[in-house]
Scaffold this active site. Structure first.
Site, mmCIF file in Angstrom:
data_model
loop_
_atom_site.group_PDB
_atom_site.id
_atom_site.type_symbol
_atom_site.label_atom_id
_atom_site.label_comp_id
_atom_site.label_asym_id
_atom_site.label_seq_id
_atom_site.Cartn_x
_atom_site.Cartn_y
_atom_site.Cartn_z
ATOM 1 N N SER A 136 31.361 134.182 -13.520
ATOM 2 C CA SER A 136 30.106 133.354 -14.033
ATOM 3 C C SER A 136 30.119 133.434 -15.574
ATOM 4 O O SER A 136 30.393 134.702 -16.157
ATOM 5 C CB SER A 136 28.634 133.917 -13.531
ATOM 6 N N LYS A 162 32.167 129.470 -12.850
ATOM 7 C CA LYS A 162 30.780 128.982 -12.836
ATOM 8 C C LYS A 162 30.195 128.950 -13.925
ATOM 9 O O LYS A 162 30.251 129.893 -14.783
ATOM 10 C CB LYS A 162 29.905 129.816 -11.778
ATOM 11 N N ASP A 190 25.366 126.547 -12.379
ATOM 12 C CA ASP A 190 24.035 126.922 -11.991
ATOM 13 C C ASP A 190 22.980 127.006 -12.898
ATOM 14 O O ASP A 190 23.284 127.272 -14.064
ATOM 15 C CB ASP A 190 24.377 128.457 -11.818
ATOM 16 N N GLU A 215 24.267 124.457 -8.404
ATOM 17 C CA GLU A 215 23.556 125.607 -7.808
ATOM 18 C C GLU A 215 22.148 125.662 -8.633
ATOM 19 O O GLU A 215 21.915 125.589 -9.770
ATOM 20 C CB GLU A 215 24.280 126.960 -8.191
ATOM 21 N N ASP A 240 20.091 129.163 -4.155
ATOM 22 C CA ASP A 240 20.350 130.598 -4.476
ATOM 23 C C ASP A 240 18.821 131.403 -4.341
ATOM 24 O O ASP A 240 18.512 131.614 -3.643
ATOM 25 C CB ASP A 240 20.774 130.888 -5.939
ATOM 26 N N LYS A 264 22.816 136.589 -1.570
ATOM 27 C CA LYS A 264 22.695 137.840 -2.113
ATOM 28 C C LYS A 264 21.783 138.667 -1.413
ATOM 29 O O LYS A 264 20.801 138.561 -1.238
ATOM 30 C CB LYS A 264 21.863 137.562 -3.744
HETATM 31 C C1 NPQ Z 1 22.826 133.676 -10.378
HETATM 32 N N1 NPQ Z 1 23.731 134.507 -12.299
HETATM 33 O O1 NPQ Z 1 23.538 133.511 -9.596
HETATM 34 C C2 NPQ Z 1 22.732 135.027 -11.131
HETATM 35 C C3 NPQ Z 1 21.605 135.303 -11.721
HETATM 36 C C4 NPQ Z 1 21.478 136.249 -13.018
HETATM 37 C C5 NPQ Z 1 25.214 136.546 -11.920
HETATM 38 O O2 NPQ Z 1 25.789 134.382 -12.935
HETATM 39 C C6 NPQ Z 1 21.081 140.474 -15.649
HETATM 40 C C7 NPQ Z 1 20.928 140.893 -14.217
HETATM 41 C C8 NPQ Z 1 21.449 139.232 -15.865
HETATM 42 C C9 NPQ Z 1 21.141 139.806 -13.266
HETATM 43 C C10 NPQ Z 1 21.527 136.727 -15.178
HETATM 44 C C11 NPQ Z 1 25.059 135.087 -12.329
HETATM 45 C C12 NPQ Z 1 21.397 138.125 -14.844
HETATM 46 C C13 NPQ Z 1 21.399 138.656 -13.690
HETATM 47 C C14 NPQ Z 1 21.701 135.913 -14.127
HETATM 48 C C15 NPQ Z 1 21.473 137.440 -12.863
HETATM 49 O O3 NPQ Z 1 21.854 132.948 -10.497
HETATM 50 MG MG MG Z 2 22.431 131.260 -9.018
#
Ligand code: NPQ
Ligand code: MG
Length: 369
Positions: A136, A162, A190, A215, A240, A264
């Site tokens: 990501s 992503k 996302d 997403e 999500d 998740k």
């Molecule tokens: C998501 N983003 O899928 C997550 C949400 C997210 C992992 O790409 C610190 C801790 C920062 C957790 C940023 C990813 C974050 C976090 C985004 C989770 O939406």
């Molecule tokens: Mg997400």
């Protein structure tokens, strides 16, 4: 197996690079770890995925720590000899707080499985020994910088990328990455709920880039708007933040708002509910993948076990430890050619470096029976 006490530890792990999303920039991960100590000397590990602030969902790490210390851990300890399957029932009197509940259940489940000598993957019903993983990538100051960051990860062997998007940082960066890496790079976006109804037409223009999915473009509770986008878009809509349980996942799928599901465990209340979400999605022919919350090796190990279930047919956000942290609190997880091995040891199948954790601990508390 009897849980004698829980220990809560907070550690601050600096991120190797700032991680920017539509809800802000993170430079450090404030992690809450839950240790379940059993009467026969086994320790089970749980990781709470709540962020420092309530910007991804309504939970935040200080609140989760307090809910566990004041309500959840005492309720589980009062339950006597419990298994993970008992935790949801024992804590059902307290509403919501799913990430807090997930961390407690995970620690109990790990203790139970370590005591039984069974791997989490076997317990959950895993069918593969390696899983496809992706990376990501956060929002960058310029499109050129984004292309460089993606190039670095492609050179590390990741096959699925992503991209975080938000209004004003969407069509151009996606076009540039597709242009730079050609049609074979698996690409998805996302938005973390950053768009409103007036963004519908713009989002449908993402169809030009052959993405795996889009997403969570809209609010977590706007099922109808996601369904409207799905009707107008070839690219599958993935949810999500909206998917808080097997029940809400089934409802979102039936409403036509969820063509792919990001699972998740922390968001849905634990690994047992995550398996139920998987089962419901499978029954409704919806592919799932394992989302990420910048977990340490503790959560990463457990997510690999979950991602080995049959319905996890898309690469997950389970990148190598080095994607986020210079040094993990477990032996580092490494992705090779976009794949990672599913731990086979008892429980989550990793050893936690409790020395390193102790050195990083900013706060600890113990809850005993
Ligand atoms: C998501 N983003 O899928 C997550 C949400 C997210 C992992 O790409 C610190 C801790 C920062 C957790 C940023 C990813 C974050 C976090 C985004 C989770 O939406
Ligand atoms: Mg997400």
């Amino acid at each position: 197996m009897k849980i004698e006490s829980f220990e809560l530890k907070r550690i601050q792990l600096p991120l190797v690079t700032p991680f920017r999303t539509s809800f802000g920039v993170q430079t450090v991960r404030d992690v809450l770890l839950v240790f379940a100590r059993t009467t026969d000397g086994v320790t089970g590990y749980g990781e709470c995925v709540a962020l420092a602030d309530p910007v991804y969902s309504e939970e935040y790490v200080d609140g989760a720590e307090q809910v566990i210390a004041r309500y959840l851990a005492p309720a589980v300890l009062a339950g006597g000899g419990v298994t993970a399957a008992d935790v949801a029932r024992l804590t059902s009197g307290f509403v919501g707080n799913r990430m807090a509940k997930a961390a407690v259940e995970m620690a109990v489940l790990d203790a139970e499985l370590r005591s039984a000598g069974m791997s989490l993957a076997s317990y959950l019903g895993g069918v593969r020994s390696t899983v496809e993983v992706g990376v990501s990538v956060g929002i960058t100051a310029t499109v050129a910088e984004l292309v460089d960051v993606v190039r670095g990860h492609v050179e590390e062997g990741y096959r699925r990328v992503k991209l975080k998007i938000q209004p004003g940082f969407d069509l151009e960066p996606v076009a540039a990455v597709r242009e730079a890496f050609g049609p074979d790079l698996l690409l998805q976006v996302d938005a973390n709920t950053a768009y409103r109804a007036d963004g519908l037409a713009l989002l449908t223009r993402l169809d030009a880039f052959d993405l795996l999915l889009v997403e969570q473009p809209f609010d977590h509770d706007d099922i109808e708007l996601h369904a409207r986008l799905a009707e107008r878009m070839r690219t599958p809509v993935c949810l999500d933040e909206s998917l808080t349980s097997a029940k809400t996942t089934a409802a979102a799928i039936r409403a036509g708002a969820c063509e792919i599901a990001n699972i998740k465990p922390g968001r849905v209340g634990g690994y047992l509910e995550a398996r139920r979400v998987h089962d419901v999605a499978q029954a409704l022919d919806v592919p799932v993948w394992c989302g990420g919350m910048l977990e340490t090796g503790v959560g990463r190990a457990a997510n690999l076990a979950l991602a080995s279930l049959p319905g996890f047919t898309l690469p997950g956000d389970i990148s190598g430890s080095a994607r986020y942290y210079r040094e993990d609190i477990t032996p580092p997880f490494v992705a090779r050619d976009g794949r990672m091995a599913v731990p086979t040891g008892p429980g989550i199948g990793v050893e936690v470096d409790e020395e390193r954790v102790a050195g990083l601990t900013t706060r600890r508390q113990e809850i005993a029976r």
